[in-house]
Design a protein around this motif. Structure first.
Motif, PDB file in Angstrom:
ATOM      1  N   HIS A   1      -9.591  41.120  -1.984  1.00  0.00           N
ATOM      2  CA  HIS A   1     -10.395  39.923  -1.795  1.00  0.00           C
ATOM      3  C   HIS A   1     -10.482  39.198  -3.134  1.00  0.00           C
ATOM      4  O   HIS A   1     -10.822  39.810  -4.153  1.00  0.00           O
ATOM      5  N   ALA A   2     -10.186  37.928  -3.156  1.00  0.00           N
ATOM      6  CA  ALA A   2     -10.228  37.147  -4.392  1.00  0.00           C
ATOM      7  C   ALA A   2     -11.453  36.247  -4.385  1.00  0.00           C
ATOM      8  O   ALA A   2     -11.650  35.455  -3.453  1.00  0.00           O
TER       9      ALA A   2
ATOM     10  N   LEU B   1      -3.351  30.094 -10.671  1.00  0.00           N
ATOM     11  CA  LEU B   1      -4.011  30.456  -9.417  1.00  0.00           C
ATOM     12  C   LEU B   1      -3.347  31.650  -8.738  1.00  0.00           C
ATOM     13  O   LEU B   1      -3.886  32.204  -7.772  1.00  0.00           O
TER      14      LEU B   1
ATOM     15  N   ARG C   1     -15.447  31.797  -1.979  1.00  0.00           N
ATOM     16  CA  ARG C   1     -15.928  30.934  -3.058  1.00  0.00           C
ATOM     17  C   ARG C   1     -17.260  31.392  -3.607  1.00  0.00           C
ATOM     18  O   ARG C   1     -18.152  31.809  -2.873  1.00  0.00           O
TER      19      ARG C   1
ATOM     20  N   ALA D   1      -3.062  30.636   0.694  1.00  0.00           N
ATOM     21  CA  ALA D   1      -3.257  31.963   0.106  1.00  0.00           C
ATOM     22  C   ALA D   1      -3.016  33.050   1.152  1.00  0.00           C
ATOM     23  O   ALA D   1      -3.627  33.034   2.222  1.00  0.00           O
TER      24      ALA D   1
ATOM     25  N   LYS E   1      -7.403  37.036   1.374  1.00  0.00           N
ATOM     26  CA  LYS E   1      -8.696  36.433   1.662  1.00  0.00           C
ATOM     27  C   LYS E   1      -9.335  35.923   0.377  1.00  0.00           C
ATOM     28  O   LYS E   1      -9.421  36.633  -0.626  1.00  0.00           O
ATOM     29  N   THR E   2      -9.790  34.678   0.391  1.00  0.00           N
ATOM     30  CA  THR E   2     -10.469  34.088  -0.761  1.00  0.00           C
ATOM     31  C   THR E   2     -11.889  33.719  -0.368  1.00  0.00           C
ATOM     32  O   THR E   2     -12.133  33.222   0.731  1.00  0.00           O
TER      33      THR E   2
ATOM     34  N   SER F   1      -4.928  25.290  -1.418  1.00  0.00           N
ATOM     35  CA  SER F   1      -4.660  26.610  -1.991  1.00  0.00           C
ATOM     36  C   SER F   1      -5.265  27.705  -1.124  1.00  0.00           C
ATOM     37  O   SER F   1      -4.675  28.780  -0.959  1.00  0.00           O
ATOM     38  N   GLU F   2      -6.438  27.450  -0.559  1.00  0.00           N
ATOM     39  CA  GLU F   2      -7.068  28.441   0.305  1.00  0.00           C
ATOM     40  C   GLU F   2      -6.255  28.652   1.574  1.00  0.00           C
ATOM     41  O   GLU F   2      -6.128  29.767   2.074  1.00  0.00           O
TER      42      GLU F   2
ATOM     43  N   LEU G   1     -11.792  26.132  -5.759  1.00  0.00           N
ATOM     44  CA  LEU G   1     -10.393  26.188  -5.352  1.00  0.00           C
ATOM     45  C   LEU G   1     -10.128  25.120  -4.312  1.00  0.00           C
ATOM     46  O   LEU G   1     -10.956  24.849  -3.445  1.00  0.00           O
TER      47      LEU G   1
ATOM     48  N   THR H   1     -13.238  33.146  -5.866  1.00  0.00           N
ATOM     49  CA  THR H   1     -12.744  31.931  -6.528  1.00  0.00           C
ATOM     50  C   THR H   1     -13.889  30.960  -6.793  1.00  0.00           C
ATOM     51  O   THR H   1     -15.010  31.127  -6.307  1.00  0.00           O
TER      52      THR H   1
ATOM     53  N   PRO I   1      -4.569  36.593  -8.749  1.00  0.00           N
ATOM     54  CA  PRO I   1      -4.919  37.640  -7.775  1.00  0.00           C
ATOM     55  C   PRO I   1      -3.733  38.066  -6.926  1.00  0.00           C
ATOM     56  O   PRO I   1      -3.613  39.248  -6.583  1.00  0.00           O
TER      57      PRO I   1
END
Length: 318
Positions: A164-165, A149, A184, A178, A181-182, A174-175, A170, A167, A152
């Motif tokens: 920006h990841a 994980l 979905r 992080a 910025k993730t 984890s968010e 997730l 995902t 990125p």
């Protein structure tokens, strides 16, 4: 049981079975075997463990936290290291999420985290984004294989900037942890397309290859650990980064590759489908890593290891 040959178009799969004399041969599995060898219990005296380098097939799927054989001595080493490792992992997480890259990178290296970065000869491929007809700049889509994980995040460390990841499935933990910025994926192609376009108008994006439609830059990642693997299919996904950071001196390798041309990545000429483009990118990643591509998919992996298709709707998130 041994496998010979392959499952591609160039050859067939030959399976050889070894069984004991008291084993019933009417088992359906034997119908798939090309050859069957019967051995006596007395023959086991001459049996030896086959060295890993002589295995007929390399390991494809693995789902376990331990990266070493739990012999008594190595188990003792793990138990002695665990308290120190937990403190070290927490310290590494605090440094990574609270300090800028210029400060956190040398501090993390001091704690034992090693990052090796290889960039292409043309540095402009990494720095410049594409320009739209209206004069606005669109970000670069970074496409990578998946190791942990932290993929990125390590790319951000390699480039020295936030991305920006994108995902999928997730965990909430984890968010929260992080530092970037993730967003979905919804698995709705139209919605995900609009979301990706919106993110790329705001900056660069990193994602695993699932069909490309913009100018993209590929990069390969690989990790090396001594005690714990930082990925799992059946365990708590939120603990994956923690287990990776528990290692005394884990190594992450980030290799930036050449940019995928606009003609290939947009499929405008109709000669390549989105699947062809994704497979092309995966072959390039495998070539850079020295890996061998297989016909197995993500669905195959999760059906083998977790008993589901790896979809968020089929299992409860951690």
């Amino acid at each position: 049981m041994e496998e010979h040959g392959g499952t591609d178009n160039m050859g067939s799969l030959d399976i050889v079975a070894i069984t004991s004399f008291n084993q019933l041969l009417n088992d359906p599995i034997f119908s798939y075997c090309k050859d069957i060898y019967l051995v006596r219990k007395s023959d086991k005296r001459s049996w030896k463990n086959l060295p890993r380098e002589k295995y007929p097939k390399k390991l494809v799927f693995h789902d376990g936290r331990l990266a070493l054989k739990p012999t008594p001595l190595e188990t003792l080493a793990i138990l002695m290291w665990a308290p120190v490792g937990v403190i070290l992992a927490i310290l590494r997480i605090i440094i990574a999420i609270s300090l800028p890259y210029g400060v956190s990178s040398p501090l993390l290296a001091f704690t034992g985290l090693q990052l090796m970065v290889t960039k292409p000869q043309s540095q402009s491929l990494v720095q410049n984004s594409s320009q739209l007809p209206n004069g606005k700049h669109k970000g670069i889509l970074y496409v990578c294989n998946h190791r942990t994980l932290l993929d990125p995040l390590y790319l951000c460390f390699a480039l020295g900037k936030n991305l920006h990841a994108v995902t999928y499935s997730l965990s909430k933990m984890s968010e929260i942890l992080a530092p970037i910025k993730t967003v979905r994926l919804t698995r709705n192609r139209h919605q995900d397309h609009e979301m990706m376009e919106r993110l790329l108008s705001q900056g660069d994006v990193v994602v695993c290859p699932k069909g490309l439609h913009v100018v993209s830059l590929t990069y390969s990642v690989d990790s090396h650990v001594s005690m714990f693997h930082g990925t799992t299919a059946t365990g708590l996904k939120c603990l994956d980064p923690v287990f990776f950071l528990l290692n005394p001196s884990p190594i992450y390798t980030v290799q930036l590759l050449e940019k995928v041309s606009s003609k290939v990545s947009t499929c405008l000429d109709g000669s390549m489908s989105r699947f062809d483009v994704a497979n092309y990118v995966q072959r390039e990643l495998a070539k850079a890593l020295g890996f061998e591509c297989t016909m197995l998919t993500r669905k195959d992996k999760y059906l083998t290891l977790a008993g589901n298709e790896g979809k968020a709707s089929t299992r409860k998130e951690n």
